[in-house]
Design a protein around this motif. Structure first.
Motif, mmCIF file in Angstrom:
data_model
loop_
_atom_site.group_PDB
_atom_site.id
_atom_site.type_symbol
_atom_site.label_atom_id
_atom_site.label_comp_id
_atom_site.label_asym_id
_atom_site.label_seq_id
_atom_site.Cartn_x
_atom_site.Cartn_y
_atom_site.Cartn_z
ATOM 1 N N LEU A 1 0.825 -1.203 0.000
ATOM 2 C CA LEU A 1 0.000 0.000 0.000
ATOM 3 C C LEU A 1 0.864 1.259 0.000
ATOM 4 N N ALA A 2 1.968 1.212 0.737
ATOM 5 C CA ALA A 2 2.863 2.375 0.776
ATOM 6 C C ALA A 2 3.528 2.592 -0.581
ATOM 7 N N ALA A 3 3.751 1.488 -1.305
ATOM 8 C CA ALA A 3 4.384 1.626 -2.617
ATOM 9 C C ALA A 3 3.496 2.385 -3.585
ATOM 10 N N THR A 4 2.164 2.256 -3.422
ATOM 11 C CA THR A 4 1.248 2.960 -4.331
ATOM 12 C C THR A 4 1.185 4.459 -4.051
ATOM 13 N N LYS A 5 1.778 4.891 -2.942
ATOM 14 C CA LYS A 5 1.724 6.309 -2.581
ATOM 15 C C LYS A 5 3.047 7.027 -2.800
ATOM 16 N N LYS A 6 4.003 6.336 -3.417
ATOM 17 C CA LYS A 6 5.285 6.968 -3.677
ATOM 18 C C LYS A 6 5.148 7.997 -4.800
ATOM 19 N N GLY A 7 6.144 8.878 -4.895
ATOM 20 C CA GLY A 7 6.069 9.961 -5.870
ATOM 21 C C GLY A 7 6.721 9.663 -7.196
ATOM 22 N N ALA A 8 7.276 8.481 -7.383
ATOM 23 C CA ALA A 8 7.928 8.145 -8.644
ATOM 24 C C ALA A 8 6.876 7.963 -9.741
ATOM 25 N N PRO A 9 7.252 8.207 -11.001
ATOM 26 C CA PRO A 9 6.282 8.034 -12.102
ATOM 27 C C PRO A 9 5.787 6.599 -12.250
ATOM 28 N N LEU A 10 6.651 5.613 -11.924
ATOM 29 C CA LEU A 10 6.273 4.206 -12.046
ATOM 30 C C LEU A 10 6.902 3.431 -10.896
ATOM 31 N N SER B 1 -5.635 -12.267 -8.972
ATOM 32 C CA SER B 1 -6.414 -11.227 -9.655
ATOM 33 C C SER B 1 -5.536 -10.091 -10.173
ATOM 34 N N ILE B 2 -4.283 -10.029 -9.753
ATOM 35 C CA ILE B 2 -3.377 -8.968 -10.205
ATOM 36 C C ILE B 2 -2.797 -9.368 -11.559
ATOM 37 N N PRO B 3 -2.939 -8.548 -12.582
ATOM 38 C CA PRO B 3 -2.422 -8.891 -13.915
ATOM 39 C C PRO B 3 -0.913 -9.063 -13.911
ATOM 40 N N ALA B 4 -0.438 -9.896 -14.832
ATOM 41 C CA ALA B 4 1.005 -10.119 -14.935
ATOM 42 C C ALA B 4 1.735 -8.869 -15.395
ATOM 43 N N ALA B 5 1.030 -8.007 -16.169
ATOM 44 C CA ALA B 5 1.674 -6.770 -16.651
ATOM 45 C C ALA B 5 2.045 -5.852 -15.498
ATOM 46 N N VAL B 6 1.257 -5.880 -14.434
ATOM 47 C CA VAL B 6 1.561 -5.040 -13.271
ATOM 48 C C VAL B 6 2.868 -5.488 -12.630
ATOM 49 N N ARG B 7 3.084 -6.797 -12.566
ATOM 50 C CA ARG B 7 4.336 -7.305 -12.008
ATOM 51 C C ARG B 7 5.531 -6.906 -12.867
ATOM 52 N N GLU B 8 5.348 -6.968 -14.166
ATOM 53 C CA GLU B 8 6.464 -6.684 -15.081
ATOM 54 C C GLU B 8 6.726 -5.183 -15.227
ATOM 55 N N GLU B 9 5.657 -4.394 -15.410
ATOM 56 C CA GLU B 9 5.829 -2.964 -15.706
ATOM 57 C C GLU B 9 5.761 -2.097 -14.459
ATOM 58 N N GLY B 10 5.001 -2.500 -13.452
ATOM 59 C CA GLY B 10 4.836 -1.686 -12.264
ATOM 60 C C GLY B 10 3.490 -0.990 -12.252
ATOM 61 N N VAL B 11 3.309 -0.068 -11.308
ATOM 62 C CA VAL B 11 2.037 0.622 -11.143
ATOM 63 C C VAL B 11 2.292 2.124 -10.983
ATOM 64 N N VAL B 12 1.354 2.926 -11.506
ATOM 65 C CA VAL B 12 1.452 4.381 -11.405
ATOM 66 C C VAL B 12 0.840 4.815 -10.070
ATOM 67 N N PRO B 13 1.534 5.598 -9.246
ATOM 68 C CA PRO B 13 0.981 5.996 -7.940
ATOM 69 C C PRO B 13 -0.140 7.014 -8.097
ATOM 70 N N GLU B 14 -0.827 7.264 -6.987
ATOM 71 C CA GLU B 14 -1.996 8.144 -6.999
ATOM 72 C C GLU B 14 -1.634 9.579 -7.368
ATOM 73 N N SER B 15 -0.516 10.080 -6.860
ATOM 74 C CA SER B 15 -0.126 11.468 -7.159
ATOM 75 C C SER B 15 0.114 11.667 -8.654
ATOM 76 N N VAL B 16 0.710 10.680 -9.288
ATOM 77 C CA VAL B 16 0.971 10.777 -10.729
ATOM 78 C C VAL B 16 -0.335 10.655 -11.499
ATOM 79 N N LEU B 17 -1.255 9.806 -11.013
ATOM 80 C CA LEU B 17 -2.549 9.678 -11.676
ATOM 81 C C LEU B 17 -3.312 11.002 -11.645
ATOM 82 N N ARG B 18 -3.272 11.711 -10.509
ATOM 83 C CA ARG B 18 -3.959 13.009 -10.426
ATOM 84 C C ARG B 18 -3.347 14.017 -11.408
#
Length: 326
Positions: A146-155, A182-199
């Motif tokens: 959960l903390a990883a999804t709140k980081k400020g990095a682009p990916l 339920s988590i797609p394999a692409a998320v494991r390979e590419e990563g996830v965009v955090p909330e700050s970047v999504l906004r």
């Protein structure tokens, strides 16, 4: 016979010669008598000794036979007594052994019940400690995700956090296994965009989507593109508010009566307030070129929500395990 002999001798003549002859005869008779008496005495003593020896032998044999019979009877009685005593002792031993076996069996059953209770309590304690430790590990892994999804990095790469979550869950936690699947394999390979970047990216996506709001998904003529672009330029005023019914119910069941501008307005409202799920609902309902313009943001937001919901589900699961085994 002696009297007859004496009378015959008395009737004889009494001259010296006769007397002498008679004396000689008497002497011979007395000698013969004593000899015969001696022989008879010796024969009597011999017969007496033989009879006595025979009687002694017969008595000895009888006594020996009687003693043998007595010994045999004693042996038989002793054997019988020994057998009876052995049977009694054997019976007593069998009864004592049976009683001890019964007592031992009863004690063993009681010990087995107590051991089962102790084993059950120990297993419950071990399970509680194991589940409590696993809940802590799940909580740590979920909190890290959960903390990883709140980081400020682009990916953000979350493969490390997901691997830690799999390790903490083990093979028997079906809920976590289902969440991870339920988590797609692409998320494991590419990563996830955090909330700050999504906004931040949403506002750029919104501007592009407004400029092509009148364009269909299959495309349009140049005048339509120009008209749509002009419409986007004229809509410079962005209202911060939305109707109260949409505030009370962030996700509407029917959005067909809303146009592209209304949907983006509501999506922007919820993005600015951190409700990415509600914003994604309105963005997903876009149509035409606006939907294509929002595709990248939609994909990134969906991946972000999947990771965040997975982390929140794991945290709730870990909290439930912790409360259950405190």
């Amino acid at each position: 016979m002696t009297e007859r002999v004496n009378r015959g001798i008395e009737t004889l003549a009494e001259d010296d010669k006769d007397k002498k002859d008679r004396d000689n005869r008497d002497y011979l008779i007395q000698a013969t008598y004593r000899k015969r008496q001696y022989e008879l005495d010796r024969m009597y003593r011999k017969r007496h000794d033989d009879l006595r020896a025979a009687n002694d032998k017969m008595l000895k044999d009888s006594l020996k036979k009687q003693l043998d019979r007595h010994d045999e009877n004693l042996r038989q009685k002793l054997k019988q007594k020994e057998e009876e005593a052995g049977d009694r002792i054997k019976k007593m031993v069998c009864e004592a052994v049976a009683a001890e076996k019964k007592k031992f069996k009863r004690d063993l059953e009681q010990m087995a019940v107590k051991l089962k209770i102790v084993e059950t309590k120990l297993n419950e304690r071990l399970k509680a400690e194991r589940e409590a430790r696993r809940s802590q590990e799940l909580w740590t892994a979920g909190a890290s995700l959960l903390a990883a999804t709140k980081k400020g990095a682009p990916l953000i790469k979350v493969n490390k956090e997901l691997t830690a979550l799999e390790k903490a869950a083990g093979d028997n936690d079906k809920l976590v296994q289902t969440v991870l699947k339920s988590i797609p394999a692409a998320v494991r390979e590419e990563g996830v965009v955090p909330e700050s970047v999504l906004r931040e990216r949403y506002h750029r996506m919104e501007r592009v989507a407004l400029k092509v709001a009148l364009v269909e998904q299959e495309g349009a003529t140049l005048p339509v593109f120009i008209l749509s672009w002009l419409q986007g330029l004229m809509l410079f005023l962005k209202l911060n508010g939305i109707p109260q019914k949409d505030v009370d119910k962030p996700i509407r069941e029917n959005v067909d009566n809303l146009d592209t501008f209304d949907k983006l307005q509501r999506a922007r409202y919820w993005v600015e307030r951190g409700n990415i799920a509600a914003a994604l609902h309105y963005v997903n309902s876009l149509q035409g070129a606006s939907r294509m313009a929002a595709e990248t943001w939609h994909r990134d937001a969906k991946s972000y929500l999947e990771i965040r919901q997975a982390a929140e589900a794991v945290l709730a699961h870990a909290a439930a395990l912790g409360l259950q085994y405190i």
